[in-house]
Scaffold this motif. Structure first.
Motif, PDB file in Angstrom:
ATOM      1  N   MET A 450       0.833  -1.215   0.000  1.00 12.58           N
ATOM      2  CA  MET A 450       0.000   0.000   0.000  1.00 12.58           C
ATOM      3  C   MET A 450       0.863   1.258   0.000  1.00 12.58           C
ATOM      4  N   TRP A 451       1.887   1.295   0.871  1.00 17.08           N
ATOM      5  CA  TRP A 451       2.750   2.472   0.929  1.00 17.08           C
ATOM      6  C   TRP A 451       3.523   2.652  -0.368  1.00 17.08           C
ATOM      7  N   GLY A 452       3.936   1.555  -0.967  1.00 13.02           N
ATOM      8  CA  GLY A 452       4.610   1.646  -2.253  1.00 13.02           C
ATOM      9  C   GLY A 452       3.717   2.298  -3.290  1.00 13.02           C
ATOM     10  N   LEU A 453       2.445   1.885  -3.335  1.00 11.46           N
ATOM     11  CA  LEU A 453       1.496   2.469  -4.282  1.00 11.46           C
ATOM     12  C   LEU A 453       1.264   3.952  -4.005  1.00 11.46           C
ATOM     13  N   ILE A 454       1.118   4.300  -2.721  1.00  7.18           N
ATOM     14  CA  ILE A 454       0.890   5.705  -2.363  1.00  7.18           C
ATOM     15  C   ILE A 454       2.061   6.573  -2.799  1.00  7.18           C
ATOM     16  N   MET A 455       3.281   6.100  -2.555  1.00  7.77           N
ATOM     17  CA  MET A 455       4.462   6.885  -2.947  1.00  7.77           C
ATOM     18  C   MET A 455       4.552   7.029  -4.463  1.00  7.77           C
ATOM     19  N   VAL A 456       4.179   5.978  -5.186  1.00  8.47           N
ATOM     20  CA  VAL A 456       4.184   6.053  -6.644  1.00  8.47           C
ATOM     21  C   VAL A 456       3.163   7.087  -7.128  1.00  8.47           C
ATOM     22  N   ILE A 457       1.956   7.027  -6.571  1.00  7.54           N
ATOM     23  CA  ILE A 457       0.880   7.930  -7.001  1.00  7.54           C
ATOM     24  C   ILE A 457       1.248   9.386  -6.725  1.00  7.54           C
ATOM     25  N   ILE A 458       1.769   9.665  -5.523  1.00  8.28           N
ATOM     26  CA  ILE A 458       2.105  11.052  -5.167  1.00  8.28           C
ATOM     27  C   ILE A 458       3.252  11.568  -6.029  1.00  8.28           C
ATOM     28  N   THR A 459       4.266  10.752  -6.204  1.00 11.53           N
ATOM     29  CA  THR A 459       5.411  11.182  -7.027  1.00 11.53           C
ATOM     30  C   THR A 459       4.961  11.506  -8.440  1.00 11.53           C
ATOM     31  N   ILE A 460       4.151  10.636  -9.011  1.00 10.25           N
ATOM     32  CA  ILE A 460       3.657  10.869 -10.370  1.00 10.25           C
ATOM     33  C   ILE A 460       2.798  12.128 -10.431  1.00 10.25           C
ATOM     34  N   SER A 461       1.929  12.322  -9.428  1.00 11.49           N
ATOM     35  CA  SER A 461       1.038  13.485  -9.405  1.00 11.49           C
ATOM     36  C   SER A 461       1.816  14.789  -9.383  1.00 11.49           C
ATOM     37  N   LEU A 462       2.804  14.868  -8.493  1.00 12.76           N
ATOM     38  CA  LEU A 462       3.554  16.109  -8.360  1.00 12.76           C
ATOM     39  C   LEU A 462       4.530  16.321  -9.513  1.00 12.76           C
ATOM     40  N   LEU A 463       5.120  15.249 -10.028  1.00 10.18           N
ATOM     41  CA  LEU A 463       5.993  15.383 -11.190  1.00 10.18           C
ATOM     42  C   LEU A 463       5.212  15.891 -12.399  1.00 10.18           C
ATOM     43  N   SER A 464       3.946  15.498 -12.483  1.00 12.37           N
ATOM     44  CA  SER A 464       3.149  15.865 -13.650  1.00 12.37           C
ATOM     45  C   SER A 464       2.750  17.343 -13.654  1.00 12.37           C
ATOM     46  N   VAL A 465       2.696  17.989 -12.460  1.00 17.58           N
ATOM     47  CA  VAL A 465       2.239  19.386 -12.419  1.00 17.58           C
ATOM     48  C   VAL A 465       3.376  20.390 -12.286  1.00 17.58           C
ATOM     49  N   GLY A 466       4.500  19.977 -11.743  1.00 13.65           N
ATOM     50  CA  GLY A 466       5.568  20.969 -11.579  1.00 13.65           C
ATOM     51  C   GLY A 466       6.943  20.382 -11.443  1.00 13.65           C
ATOM     52  N   GLY A 467       7.060  19.108 -11.695  1.00 14.29           N
ATOM     53  CA  GLY A 467       8.365  18.473 -11.621  1.00 14.29           C
ATOM     54  C   GLY A 467       8.955  18.540 -10.229  1.00 14.29           C
ATOM     55  N   LEU A 468      10.267  18.668 -10.169  1.00 14.99           N
ATOM     56  CA  LEU A 468      10.967  18.682  -8.894  1.00 14.99           C
ATOM     57  C   LEU A 468      10.642  19.922  -8.072  1.00 14.99           C
ATOM     58  N   ASP A 469      10.326  21.039  -8.740  1.00 19.31           N
ATOM     59  CA  ASP A 469       9.983  22.256  -8.001  1.00 19.31           C
ATOM     60  C   ASP A 469       8.723  22.057  -7.168  1.00 19.31           C
ATOM     61  N   ALA A 470       7.748  21.325  -7.695  1.00 15.72           N
ATOM     62  CA  ALA A 470       6.511  21.069  -6.956  1.00 15.72           C
ATOM     63  C   ALA A 470       6.786  20.218  -5.726  1.00 15.72           C
ATOM     64  N   LEU A 471       7.627  19.201  -5.889  1.00 14.91           N
ATOM     65  CA  LEU A 471       7.985  18.345  -4.758  1.00 14.91           C
ATOM     66  C   LEU A 471       8.713  19.151  -3.682  1.00 14.91           C
ATOM     67  N   GLN A 472       9.627  20.012  -4.098  1.00 20.81           N
ATOM     68  CA  GLN A 472      10.361  20.834  -3.146  1.00 20.81           C
ATOM     69  C   GLN A 472       9.440  21.813  -2.427  1.00 20.81           C
ATOM     70  N   SER A 473       8.469  22.366  -3.140  1.00 21.24           N
ATOM     71  CA  SER A 473       7.556  23.339  -2.546  1.00 21.24           C
ATOM     72  C   SER A 473       6.711  22.709  -1.448  1.00 21.24           C
ATOM     73  N   VAL A 474       6.166  21.532  -1.710  1.00 23.91           N
ATOM     74  CA  VAL A 474       5.355  20.843  -0.699  1.00 23.91           C
ATOM     75  C   VAL A 474       6.209  20.524   0.525  1.00 23.91           C
ATOM     76  N   THR A 475       7.439  20.082   0.299  1.00 21.63           N
ATOM     77  CA  THR A 475       8.349  19.759   1.397  1.00 21.63           C
ATOM     78  C   THR A 475       8.612  20.979   2.264  1.00 21.63           C
ATOM     79  N   LEU A 476       8.876  22.133   1.639  1.00 20.02           N
ATOM     80  CA  LEU A 476       9.161  23.359   2.371  1.00 20.02           C
ATOM     81  C   LEU A 476       7.977  23.762   3.245  1.00 20.02           C
ATOM     82  N   ILE A 477       6.785  23.690   2.713  1.00 20.48           N
ATOM     83  CA  ILE A 477       5.584  24.111   3.446  1.00 20.48           C
ATOM     84  C   ILE A 477       5.302  23.168   4.609  1.00 20.48           C
TER      85      ILE A 477
END
Length: 673
Positions: A450-477
């Protein structure tokens, strides 16, 4: 829903439901309204970095000061576990696992690109010239001591409360000295839920970097035609599948084996660059870098660039972002390091987690950073510097300027893949741990999936809208509220350590030496009956004062000493004392006074301690003219007190021949004046 969760999983319902709802909301929003989501995300990121950059710097600085103090103090001798426990893993295996889980992917991604990126910025200008040494130092600064301090403080608290206090290995346990029995209430659930959310996005950022760079490597080797989103999705799914299989095998097996293999390959890769590149320059630069790092780490660690507004943008985009990234990784890396650190002393733990990875970081950036800058200035004619905007490609372009580039690029891809698997594997273990209610239960295998699937889904979702910048932004907040929690956790850890030291440094009661097989029942009765003011007045009148009178009478009648007995049996300030006059010195005084002592609510509410009823008890405490701390004498008989008075008088006289004469005489002169 809650009933189903409890029946078929180990999850804690409030924690898992709150976390998954937020994660699901963010993922769906990013897919439905990607443009608006990206704009909102970046606006929040800008607000946090501009207004709270100082908070991140101050927080990490406090962690560093606190953890170094612990290592240098006597508290460093405390073991993370029972005093006779030995470490579960060897020192080398332990270092390999914490390094692979901590910064493996990041060092591969930023080893060449970050120093070159800093070299383009005005922050490295020294006398109008961009300083290569400053550029490499800033990369070391972001990945060295400060980063591992954040990991270390979290891991230390988890390991300490988990293995020393025997609490569950969870974040809420770190607040035990503050919360006590409320640990399993709403605040405890909130702590774990925040940690779970922060961990998910912290891991996603790293996995996003790993997937992007691995895709660039495969494209560089002509294994794939282009490194697009679809390729990165395939890589994430494939590598996550391997990570899930490794996680199912258990942390003691899968992660240990992969980590050790990966560290060996990373060392070989690093040595290849050292000897294939400008070896002499690298060795000279390493020595300079090491000294420069030691000289500038403190001032840079507290630099918010308040007096250099032209560097504020760089500060927000690099240092603040990195500190937020490390904070978001603390539950992940902290729990993992804590899990593998049982049996080590606090000092050994801090040395292993802070010093050794920092030295390795300095070596890594000296080899990759200095080589990259050297090649860019001498051979590439600035070509590498132009690729800093696409850092995932930079490592492989860099390797093209060294011999056997195809082999080294293949090795780099293999290392990246293994680092990805190790991070995801460790992440699955940590996420299960945070979300699990009963840590003693074995984790069902489907939860790892389940956790593997969740991590795959989130990574794909954020990569699709803003790439690495989107991932970094969520982390910062997400890391901002967690930073506040960690500061509170430091206070909680301090209180726990103080209680620990007080408990284990306390010897048997001073009067226990007077107990024997004949009066054990009287001693037990004293222990199991809470004393009151009336009890102590009785003790002072009919035990303490007669004992002092006998000593006074003997000294006066037999030896001609001048002695005085003083007493006051009013309830609030009851005391009695014997004073023996000594010429030109402070008089010797042995006194006993009634002292009130508060009883903790925990002991009063404990049904196994029925004899404790009141919120305070009263005890007879000694006091002395030389200012020494007194002790409880309620278990002494009259004869015991006589011996205690004489023993303390003998000590006083013997010390007058040594250091005491100066102290007592000096004090007497001051009193005379």
């Amino acid at each position: 829903m809650i009933k189903l969760i409890k029946q078929h999983s180990t999850f804690n319902p409030p924690v898992i439901l709150a976390s998954l709802l937020l994660v699901l909301f963010l993922s769906i929003t990013s897919l439905i309204i990607p443009t608006k989501f990206q704009e909102t995300l970046f606006a929040f990121r800008e607000f946090v970095s501009v207004n709270f950059g100082w908070f991140y710097i101050l927080t990490v600085g406090i962690f560093l000061i606190f953890i170094i103090f612990l290592a240098l103090s006597t508290l460093g001798d405390i073991k993370l576990g029972l005093d006779d426990e030995e470490p579960e893993f060897s020192f080398t295996s332990w270092l390999a696992m914490l390094f692979a889980a901590g910064t493996g992917v990041g060092l591969m991604f930023f080893g060449v690109s970050e120093p070159l990126s800093h070299l383009k910025s005005d922050v490295t200008l020294v006398d109008g010239v961009h300083s290569a040494q400053q550029a490499v130092f800033l990369a070391m600064f972001h990945w060295g001591l400060n980063a591992w301090t954040v990991y270390g403080i979290m891991a230390l608290a988890l390991a300490y409360f988990g293995f020393r206090y025997k609490l569950p290995l969870s974040l809420r346990s770190c607040f035990y000295p503050i919360l006590k029995d409320k640990l399993n209430g709403g605040f405890g659930h909130a702590v774990d839920a925040i940690a779970l959310i922060v961990t998910v996005f912290g891991i996603m950022t790293t996995l996003g970097f790993g997937a992007a760079q691995l895709g660039a490597g495969l494209e560089h080797l002509s294994v794939i035609n282009s490194n697009n989103l679809l390729v990165q999705i395939i890589l994430v799914v494939a590598l996550m599948s391997i990570a899930v299989l490794s996680a199912i095998s258990g942390v003691g097996k899968g992660v240990k084996i992969i980590s050790e293999i990966n560290v060996v390959l990373a060392l070989l890769f690093m040595l290849f660059v050292l000897f294939a590149g400008p070896t002499l320059h690298i060795l000279q630069a390493f020595v300079d870098n090491f000294g420069y790092y030691l000289a500038h780490i403190v001032t840079t660690g507290f630099d918010t660039y308040a007096y250099e507004p032209q560097n504020q943008e760089w500060f927000n985009n690099w240092t603040v972002l990195f500190w937020a990234w490390w904070l978001s990784w603390t539950p992940f890396v902290g729990l993992f390091i804590a899990r593998i650190s049982k049996g080590r002393t606090i000092r050994e733990f801090i040395f292993g987690v802070l010093v050794i990875p920092t030295i390795f970081t300095i070596v890594w950036f000296s080899i990759f950073g200095n080589t990259g800058i050297f090649i860019d200035n001498t051979v590439a004619n600035g070509a590498l510097n132009q690729l800093t905007g696409t850092p995932e490609k930079l490592l492989f372009a860099f390797l093209d300027y060294l011999p056997a580039s195809s082999i080294s690029s293949t090795l780099a891809c293999l290392i990246l893949g293994l680092f990805f698997i190790t991070s995801a594997d460790s992440g699955i273990y940590v996420l299960n741990n945070i979300a699990t209610e009963d840590k003693s239960k074995s984790i069902p295998k489907w939860q790892c999936i389940m956790w593997g699937l969740i991590m795959v889904i989130i990574t794909i979702s954020l990569l699709s809208v803003g790439g690495l910048d989107a991932l970094q932004s969520v982390t910062l907040i997400m890391s901002l509220p967690f930073g506040i929690l960690l500061l509170i956790m430091c206070y909680s850890l301090w209180r726990g350590l103080m209680h620990d030291e007080a408990y284990f440094s306390t010897d048997t009661h001073v009067t226990a030496q007077y107990w024997d097989s004949k009066n054990w029942k009287r001693g037990l009765s004293k222990i199991l009956n809470q004393t009151t003011q009336a009890d102590i007045l009785q003790f002072l009148k009919y035990t303490a004062l007669p004992a002092m009178y006998q000593v006074s009478h003997e000294l006066t009648e037999e030896y001609g000493f001048k002695t005085t007995l003083n007493r006051d049996f009013h309830e609030e300030d009851a005391f009695c004392e014997i004073c023996i006059e000594i010429e030109n010195m402070r008089n010797y005084t042995y006194g006993i006074k009634a002292v009130k002592k508060e009883i903790s609510e925990h002991m009063i509410d404990d049904s196994s301690l029925p004899h404790i009823q009141d919120s305070e008890t009263v005890i007879p405490m000694t006091y002395f003219s030389d200012g020494r701390a007194g002790y409880d004498v309620q278990y002494m008989t009259r004869d015991d007190l006589i011996m205690d008075i004489i023993k303390n008088y003998e000590r006083y006289l013997s010390l007058l021949d040594e250091v005491g004469a100066e102290m007592m005489a000096h004090d007497q002169e001051e009193l005379g004046e």
